[in-house]
Write a protein that holds these residues in place. Structure first.
Motif, PDB file in Angstrom:
ATOM      1  N   PRO A 519       0.826  -1.208   0.000  1.00 55.22           N
ATOM      2  CA  PRO A 519       0.000   0.000   0.000  1.00 55.22           C
ATOM      3  C   PRO A 519       0.859   1.258   0.000  1.00 55.22           C
ATOM      4  CG  PRO A 519      -0.596  -1.500   1.780  1.00 55.22           C
ATOM      5  CD  PRO A 519       0.631  -2.039   1.161  1.00 55.22           C
ATOM      6  N   PHE A 520       0.226   2.367  -0.351  1.00 55.59           N
ATOM      7  CA  PHE A 520       0.953   3.642  -0.436  1.00 55.59           C
ATOM      8  C   PHE A 520       1.641   3.947   0.888  1.00 55.59           C
ATOM      9  CE2 PHE A 520       1.247   8.300  -1.089  1.00 55.59           C
ATOM     10  CZ  PHE A 520       1.852   8.276  -2.330  1.00 55.59           C
ATOM     11  N   HIS A 521       0.951   3.694   1.989  1.00 54.05           N
ATOM     12  CA  HIS A 521       1.539   3.884   3.316  1.00 54.05           C
ATOM     13  C   HIS A 521       1.587   2.545   4.024  1.00 54.05           C
ATOM     14  CE1 HIS A 521       1.474   8.198   2.949  1.00 54.05           C
ATOM     15  NE2 HIS A 521       0.206   8.130   2.556  1.00 54.05           N
ATOM     16  N   THR A 522       2.732   2.212   4.592  1.00 52.12           N
ATOM     17  CA  THR A 522       2.879   0.958   5.322  1.00 52.12           C
ATOM     18  C   THR A 522       3.513   1.242   6.672  1.00 52.12           C
ATOM     19  OG1 THR A 522       4.872   0.692   4.015  1.00 52.12           O
ATOM     20  CG2 THR A 522       3.015  -0.719   3.453  1.00 52.12           C
ATOM     21  N   HIS A 523       3.376   0.287   7.580  1.00 54.32           N
ATOM     22  CA  HIS A 523       3.980   0.376   8.913  1.00 54.32           C
ATOM     23  C   HIS A 523       3.616   1.673   9.619  1.00 54.32           C
ATOM     24  CE1 HIS A 523       6.050  -3.234   8.015  1.00 54.32           C
ATOM     25  NE2 HIS A 523       7.000  -2.718   7.277  1.00 54.32           N
ATOM     26  N   GLU A 524       2.349   2.119   9.441  1.00 56.75           N
ATOM     27  CA  GLU A 524       1.975   3.335  10.157  1.00 56.75           C
ATOM     28  C   GLU A 524       1.858   3.065  11.637  1.00 56.75           C
ATOM     29  OE1 GLU A 524      -1.328   4.198   7.497  1.00 56.75           O
ATOM     30  OE2 GLU A 524      -0.431   6.192   7.391  1.00 56.75           O
ATOM     31  N   GLN A 525       1.411   1.842  11.949  1.00 58.99           N
ATOM     32  CA  GLN A 525       1.540   1.385  13.324  1.00 58.99           C
ATOM     33  C   GLN A 525       2.734   0.461  13.332  1.00 58.99           C
ATOM     34  OE1 GLN A 525      -2.357  -0.166  14.329  1.00 58.99           O
ATOM     35  NE2 GLN A 525      -2.378   1.251  16.044  1.00 58.99           N
ATOM     36  N   LEU A 526       3.722   0.798  14.155  1.00 64.88           N
ATOM     37  CA  LEU A 526       4.980   0.084  14.055  1.00 64.88           C
ATOM     38  C   LEU A 526       4.820  -1.358  14.497  1.00 64.88           C
ATOM     39  CD1 LEU A 526       7.429   2.786  15.404  1.00 64.88           C
ATOM     40  CD2 LEU A 526       6.719   2.312  13.050  1.00 64.88           C
ATOM     41  N   PRO A 527       5.350  -2.299  13.724  1.00 66.03           N
ATOM     42  CA  PRO A 527       5.384  -3.682  14.200  1.00 66.03           C
ATOM     43  C   PRO A 527       6.392  -3.788  15.340  1.00 66.03           C
ATOM     44  CG  PRO A 527       6.603  -3.475  12.148  1.00 66.03           C
ATOM     45  CD  PRO A 527       6.004  -2.130  12.430  1.00 66.03           C
ATOM     46  N   VAL A 528       6.170  -4.726  16.240  1.00 68.23           N
ATOM     47  CA  VAL A 528       7.129  -4.962  17.328  1.00 68.23           C
ATOM     48  C   VAL A 528       7.840  -6.271  17.030  1.00 68.23           C
ATOM     49  CG1 VAL A 528       7.417  -5.306  19.794  1.00 68.23           C
ATOM     50  CG2 VAL A 528       5.691  -3.712  18.948  1.00 68.23           C
ATOM     51  N   ILE A 529       9.154  -6.200  16.968  1.00 71.47           N
ATOM     52  CA  ILE A 529       9.916  -7.356  16.509  1.00 71.47           C
ATOM     53  C   ILE A 529      10.353  -8.190  17.697  1.00 71.47           C
ATOM     54  CG2 ILE A 529      11.855  -8.076  15.072  1.00 71.47           C
ATOM     55  CD1 ILE A 529       9.784  -6.315  13.667  1.00 71.47           C
ATOM     56  N   GLY A 530      10.098  -9.487  17.613  1.00 69.15           N
ATOM     57  CA  GLY A 530      10.501 -10.397  18.673  1.00 69.15           C
ATOM     58  C   GLY A 530      11.930 -10.877  18.464  1.00 69.15           C
ATOM     59  N   PRO A 531      12.415 -11.707  19.376  1.00 73.29           N
ATOM     60  CA  PRO A 531      13.813 -12.159  19.339  1.00 73.29           C
ATOM     61  C   PRO A 531      14.166 -12.931  18.069  1.00 73.29           C
ATOM     62  CG  PRO A 531      12.711 -12.851  21.363  1.00 73.29           C
ATOM     63  CD  PRO A 531      11.667 -12.255  20.497  1.00 73.29           C
ATOM     64  N   THR A 532      13.172 -13.526  17.410  1.00 72.88           N
ATOM     65  CA  THR A 532      13.481 -14.289  16.209  1.00 72.88           C
ATOM     66  C   THR A 532      13.590 -13.397  14.985  1.00 72.88           C
ATOM     67  OG1 THR A 532      11.126 -14.598  15.824  1.00 72.88           O
ATOM     68  CG2 THR A 532      12.264 -16.330  17.047  1.00 72.88           C
ATOM     69  N   GLY A 533      13.343 -12.099  15.167  1.00 67.84           N
ATOM     70  CA  GLY A 533      13.333 -11.203  14.010  1.00 67.84           C
ATOM     71  C   GLY A 533      11.953 -11.104  13.395  1.00 67.84           C
ATOM     72  N   GLN A 534      10.977 -11.848  13.947  1.00 71.48           N
ATOM     73  CA  GLN A 534       9.618 -11.818  13.414  1.00 71.48           C
ATOM     74  C   GLN A 534       8.763 -10.845  14.217  1.00 71.48           C
ATOM     75  OE1 GLN A 534       8.750 -13.676  10.616  1.00 71.48           O
ATOM     76  NE2 GLN A 534      10.978 -13.764  10.701  1.00 71.48           N
ATOM     77  N   PRO A 535       7.791 -10.196  13.567  1.00 71.41           N
ATOM     78  CA  PRO A 535       6.912  -9.312  14.328  1.00 71.41           C
ATOM     79  C   PRO A 535       6.048 -10.120  15.290  1.00 71.41           C
ATOM     80  CG  PRO A 535       6.177  -9.500  12.041  1.00 71.41           C
ATOM     81  CD  PRO A 535       7.481 -10.205  12.128  1.00 71.41           C
ATOM     82  N   ARG A 536       5.810  -9.545  16.466  1.00 70.89           N
ATOM     83  CA  ARG A 536       4.938 -10.200  17.432  1.00 70.89           C
ATOM     84  C   ARG A 536       3.502 -10.172  16.909  1.00 70.89           C
ATOM     85  NH1 ARG A 536       7.839 -10.858  22.151  1.00 70.89           N
ATOM     86  NH2 ARG A 536       9.438  -9.284  22.529  1.00 70.89           N
ATOM     87  N   ALA A 537       2.744 -11.177  17.268  1.00 71.38           N
ATOM     88  CA  ALA A 537       1.359 -11.265  16.807  1.00 71.38           C
ATOM     89  C   ALA A 537       0.586 -10.028  17.237  1.00 71.38           C
ATOM     90  CB  ALA A 537       0.712 -12.522  17.383  1.00 71.38           C
ATOM     91  N   GLY A 538      -0.226  -9.520  16.334  1.00 69.22           N
ATOM     92  CA  GLY A 538      -1.085  -8.395  16.676  1.00 69.22           C
ATOM     93  C   GLY A 538      -0.414  -7.049  16.541  1.00 69.22           C
ATOM     94  N   SER A 539       0.910  -7.000  16.353  1.00 69.78           N
ATOM     95  CA  SER A 539       1.570  -5.713  16.187  1.00 69.78           C
ATOM     96  C   SER A 539       1.557  -5.330  14.721  1.00 69.78           C
ATOM     97  CB  SER A 539       3.006  -5.775  16.700  1.00 69.78           C
ATOM     98  OG  SER A 539       3.796  -6.523  15.801  1.00 69.78           O
ATOM     99  N   GLY A 540       1.692  -4.022  14.454  1.00 69.81           N
ATOM    100  CA  GLY A 540       1.693  -3.562  13.075  1.00 69.81           C
ATOM    101  C   GLY A 540       0.288  -3.325  12.581  1.00 69.81           C
ATOM    102  N   ALA A 541       0.166  -2.516  11.528  1.00 68.05           N
ATOM    103  CA  ALA A 541      -1.136  -2.093  11.049  1.00 68.05           C
ATOM    104  C   ALA A 541      -1.782  -3.137  10.165  1.00 68.05           C
ATOM    105  CB  ALA A 541      -1.008  -0.789  10.278  1.00 68.05           C
ATOM    106  N   VAL A 542      -0.982  -3.808   9.367  1.00 64.10           N
ATOM    107  CA  VAL A 542      -1.552  -4.727   8.396  1.00 64.10           C
ATOM    108  C   VAL A 542      -0.896  -6.081   8.551  1.00 64.10           C
ATOM    109  CG1 VAL A 542      -2.374  -3.171   6.633  1.00 64.10           C
ATOM    110  CG2 VAL A 542       0.056  -3.654   6.777  1.00 64.10           C
ATOM    111  N   SER A 543      -1.663  -7.087   8.354  1.00 66.48           N
ATOM    112  CA  SER A 543      -1.118  -8.440   8.419  1.00 66.48           C
ATOM    113  C   SER A 543      -1.370  -9.099   7.070  1.00 66.48           C
ATOM    114  CB  SER A 543      -1.812  -9.220   9.537  1.00 66.48           C
ATOM    115  OG  SER A 543      -3.163  -9.417   9.192  1.00 66.48           O
ATOM    116  N   PRO A 544      -0.682 -10.202   6.778  1.00 65.77           N
ATOM    117  CA  PRO A 544      -0.853 -10.848   5.469  1.00 65.77           C
ATOM    118  C   PRO A 544      -2.303 -11.218   5.186  1.00 65.77           C
ATOM    119  CG  PRO A 544       1.013 -11.772   6.643  1.00 65.77           C
ATOM    120  CD  PRO A 544       0.320 -10.837   7.592  1.00 65.77           C
ATOM    121  N   ALA A 545      -3.080 -11.426   6.261  1.00 66.66           N
ATOM    122  CA  ALA A 545      -4.451 -11.884   6.065  1.00 66.66           C
ATOM    123  C   ALA A 545      -5.297 -10.844   5.334  1.00 66.66           C
ATOM    124  CB  ALA A 545      -5.088 -12.197   7.423  1.00 66.66           C
ATOM    125  N   GLU A 546      -4.914  -9.581   5.467  1.00 66.54           N
ATOM    126  CA  GLU A 546      -5.751  -8.539   4.870  1.00 66.54           C
ATOM    127  C   GLU A 546      -5.794  -8.720   3.374  1.00 66.54           C
ATOM    128  OE1 GLU A 546      -6.326  -4.148   6.419  1.00 66.54           O
ATOM    129  OE2 GLU A 546      -4.522  -5.057   7.236  1.00 66.54           O
TER     130      GLU A 546
END
Lengths: 546, 209
Positions: A519-546
């Motif tokens: 999308p034109f704008h991404t990561h407007e709500q910052l994802p929170v990155i866990g120790p594995t380098g993956q975003p924590r569930a529920g963080s960030g504005a958009v998820s792949p499911a959208e």
């Protein structure tokens, strides 16, 4: 329109349309796209020049270029265009702009307006360079612009001045871009995205930006001296006034050698992402990979005189530069072996981007081995300014970088355009291109070993055979290039809709968590990155499911 | 971007801009540094110049010193060494002469630059007195004898790179002196007075050998 899926509908107020969207753009994705378009246009022009060069060299004598200064201009412009207006805009400006903010979870670059200036300065530089070719006899200096050939005595018209201005302007654009990248990467990473969790592509852009920051001002300084030598009577490089042309070579190569790594480090980054994705494994030796790039960047600044072995350096100096140059093989070896170790035992999927990644590793090893040979001052005395050198640097930085560009393009085109490329077509394109570049450049090793000098439009009959083979290779490469442009058209015309993550579990970086096209704008709500380098569930504005 | 990130980013960008300015400064500083480096180390055939505090002891190490003279084709002068070669003992002071004639019908100013080959012998070649880098003005038809006083440092026998050197060549090239150029049209490298003869593209023309 496609961007409707973006969160935050009020953002449409800040979304200009029509030509303003592009010309006044402050959006990292649009700017990245424009860099890629600039690189594609420049690549076509620079490519046509290279095919003209190979056409002239297909046979001894005058094949079709009877004006040898024009041949020199072709060689010069081909070098400038490919280095400054194809590889750098594509790898750094294009993929860097597109994917650095996406990968670190930032909404955009730190200075979006400066990003816009960088793009247009680079474009202006390209236009100035094209103008240079049509001024007087054109700049026939080679991309190294050595005086006295580049002095007012031998290039009296304004062509060289235009070329100098072109590099000044494009260099300023790159320096601003580098500041932007460093600031973005240092200050705008998402929570939890520590430096040691950043994807290797981001690492590669960070190191590259530092190289740009330290190397380009030296080129700018040298170019300014050359400009005043030519126009205002200074004698920095003119023996008659107590200057020294060899000083130019020191300044140029203090920039020029890091420039080689500026080109190839982002390629390393892209290859790391692709190899990891299609082996379905995290990259082997992540920290070693990151710090190998830092080491290459550092050592890259203290080896410049290996381009100048034949200028009369003392024996001890040559011994030092030989040793320092050979040391680069160590971090480079770490990278090669880590890629192989990443593939080892992985469930490898030979999709087209992976083919390009493996092709890159092959080409880079071939070019690296000839580089180790050339690093030796004693051998370089025989090889200097021959086609062996031409073959070496085309393998190691030219076609290797092009392979990374093609690989990166195929890897990310679904994310950028929302359309997936056609796999069989891309594979066919890869094989044509791979065969083409090898038939084109491998015989040039033989020509160089036999003593054929570079930058000369004619040669003795002894070199006939391999030159013809090389030119046939150029023809195959040309077909491969046209196939790539067809593939681009085919993707946009017939491409299937790309999923958010078309590559499956191997693609773990943040850009695959946003929808395709991004999308034109991404990561407007910052994802929170866990120790594995993956975003924590529920963080960030958009998820792949959208 | 929130306010805190913005302030931090501005600070980072300013530091980075400082780095860029510093590197531009360094590239210009490299000009005098490079010159100094050449004079200290003898790089690129830069011999020692100027008076020495104390002459070293003469040794038995003998070396042939050859003299070479060149003129930039834009300068209508004749320039030759009076003697082609002298054999000297290291540590012994020698006086030699070059001769230069202005063969044109106008007064001209030239400057000579010099080098010593092989390069590794340059740090041991001391020129106590010479005509280099001093502008020389010659009236039409005037000739001038130019002295060079030099010695070869006996230390050359102890340098593992330079001790095999049996022959040193001192080369001078006369160039038209740089003069004020007309900005804008100032594309010639020649002074205005000899611009008419500047058609030749060859940089140097050897007149001595």
């Amino acid at each position: 329109m496609a961007y409707g899926v973006a969160a935050g509908h009020d953002e449409h107020a800040h979304h200009p349309t029509g030509w303003r969207r592009w010309v006044n753009s402050t959006n990292h994705k649009d700017i990245g796209t424009m860099y890629i378009v600039l690189a594609l246009i420049a690549a076509l022009i620079g490519g046509i020049m290279s095919w003209m060069i190979r056409g002239e060299l297909a046979q001894p004598g005058v094949t079709f270029i009877d004006n040898y200064q024009f041949y020199n201009v072709l060689v010069t412009a081909h070098g400038f265009i490919m280095v400054f207006f194809v590889v750098m805009p594509a790898l750094i400006g294009g993929f860097g702009n597109w994917f650095v903010p996406l990968m670190i979870g930032a909404p955009d670059m730190a200075f979006p307006r400066m990003n816009n200036i960088s793009l247009w300065l680079t474009t202006a530089g390209f236009v100035l360079l094209l103008i240079a070719a049509f001024v007087g006899a054109g700049p026939g200096t080679g991309w190294t612009v050595y005086p006295p050939l580049s002095s007012a005595t031998f290039h009296p018209d304004a062509a060289v001045d235009f070329a100098i201005l072109s590099l000044h302007v494009a260099g300023a654009g790159s320096i601003l871009g580098a500041i932007n990248f460093i600031t973005t990467i240092l200050n705008m990473r998402a929570p939890g995205m520590t430096l040691h969790r950043m994807p290797l592509f981001v690492w590669s852009i960070l190191v590259t930006a530092f190289l740009l920051l330290l190397a380009l001002p030296v080129l700018a300084g040298g170019l300014t001296m050359l400009l005043t030598d030519r126009n205002f009577g200074t004698t920095f490089f003119e023996v008659a006034g107590g200057g020294d042309p060899v000083l130019w070579q020191h300044l140029f190569w203090f920039f020029g050698h890091p420039e080689v790594y500026i080109i190839v480090l982002p390629a390393f980054g892209i290859i790391s992402q692709i190899v990891s994705t299609f082996s379905r494994k995290p990259v082997f030796g992540y920290l070693g990979m990151a710090y190998a790039m830092v080491a290459i960047g550092f050592v890259g600044f203290i080896v410049w005189a290996h381009h100048m072995y034949t200028t009369g350096l003392g024996v001890d100096t040559r011994a030092y530069f030989t040793l320092a140059t050979l040391i680069i093989a160590v971090p480079t070896g770490i990278k090669i072996f880590s890629w192989l170790a990443t593939m080892w035992g992985g469930s490898i999927e030979l999709k087209a981007p992976m083919l390009y990644a493996i092709g890159f590793i092959f080409l880079f090893v071939v070019g690296g081995v000839t580089g180790v040979a050339l690093a030796n001052a004693g051998i370089d005395f025989a090889m200097h300014d021959t086609y062996y050198v031409v073959a070496h640097f085309h393998y190691v930085m030219a076609i290797a970088a092009i392979f990374a560009m093609f690989g990166g393009y195929l890897y990310w085109i679904g994310k950028m355009s929302g359309k997936q490329y056609n796999e069989p077509l891309a594979k066919a394109q890869f094989w044509v291109f791979f065969v083409g570049v090898n038939v084109l450049f491998f015989p040039q090793h033989f020509l160089g070993l036999a003593g054929m000098p570079r930058r000369i439009p004619d040669y003795p009959d002894a070199f006939v055979g391999w030159n013809m083979v090389s030119s046939v290779g150029a023809l195959i490469t040309m077909i491969g290039t046209l196939m790539f442009f067809y593939l681009i058209w085919h993707t946009f015309r017939y491409g299937k809709t790309a999923e958010a993550n078309p590559w499956g579990e191997g693609a773990t970086t943040l850009e695959w968590t946003v929808p395709s096209p991004a999308p034109f704008h991404t990561h407007e709500q910052l994802p929170v990155i866990g120790p594995t380098g993956q975003p924590r569930a529920g963080s960030g504005a958009v998820s792949p499911a959208e | 971007m929130n306010q805190g990130t913005r302030t931090k980013s501005t600070k980072t960008a300013l530091i980075l801009a400082g780095v860029v300015a510093g590197m531009v400064g360094l590239s210009f500083a490299s000009v005098p540094l490079y010159d100094l480096f050449c004079r200290v180390t003898g790089y690129g055939g830069t011999p020692r110049t100027g008076p020495v505090a104390e002459m070293p002891e003469a040794s038995d190490h003998t070396i042939a010193v050859r003299f070479d003279a060149n003129v930039n084709s834009a300068l209508p002068w004749q320039f030759r060494p009076v003697q082609r070669e002298v054999r000297v003992r290291a540590g012994e002071e020698h006086l030699v002469h070059y001769e230069v004639v202005n063969v044109s019908d106008e007064p001209l100013v030239g400057t000579a630059v010099y080098s010593v080959t092989p390069f590794m012998s340059a740090p041991y070649f001391n020129k106590i007195q010479c005509f280099c880098f001093v502008e020389q003005r010659l009236e039409p038809g005037e000739s001038m004898s130019m002295p060079v006083v030099f010695f070869v440092d006996p230390e050359i026998a102890n340098d593992r790179d330079a001790r095999e050197v049996t022959q040193i060549t001192l080369s001078y090239t006369f160039h038209p002196a740089k003069q004020e150029r007309r900005i804008g049209t100032g594309r010639t490298t020649e002074p205005i007075s000899v611009a008419a003869t500047a058609a030749g593209r060859d940089e140097n023309q050897t007149t001595s050998n």
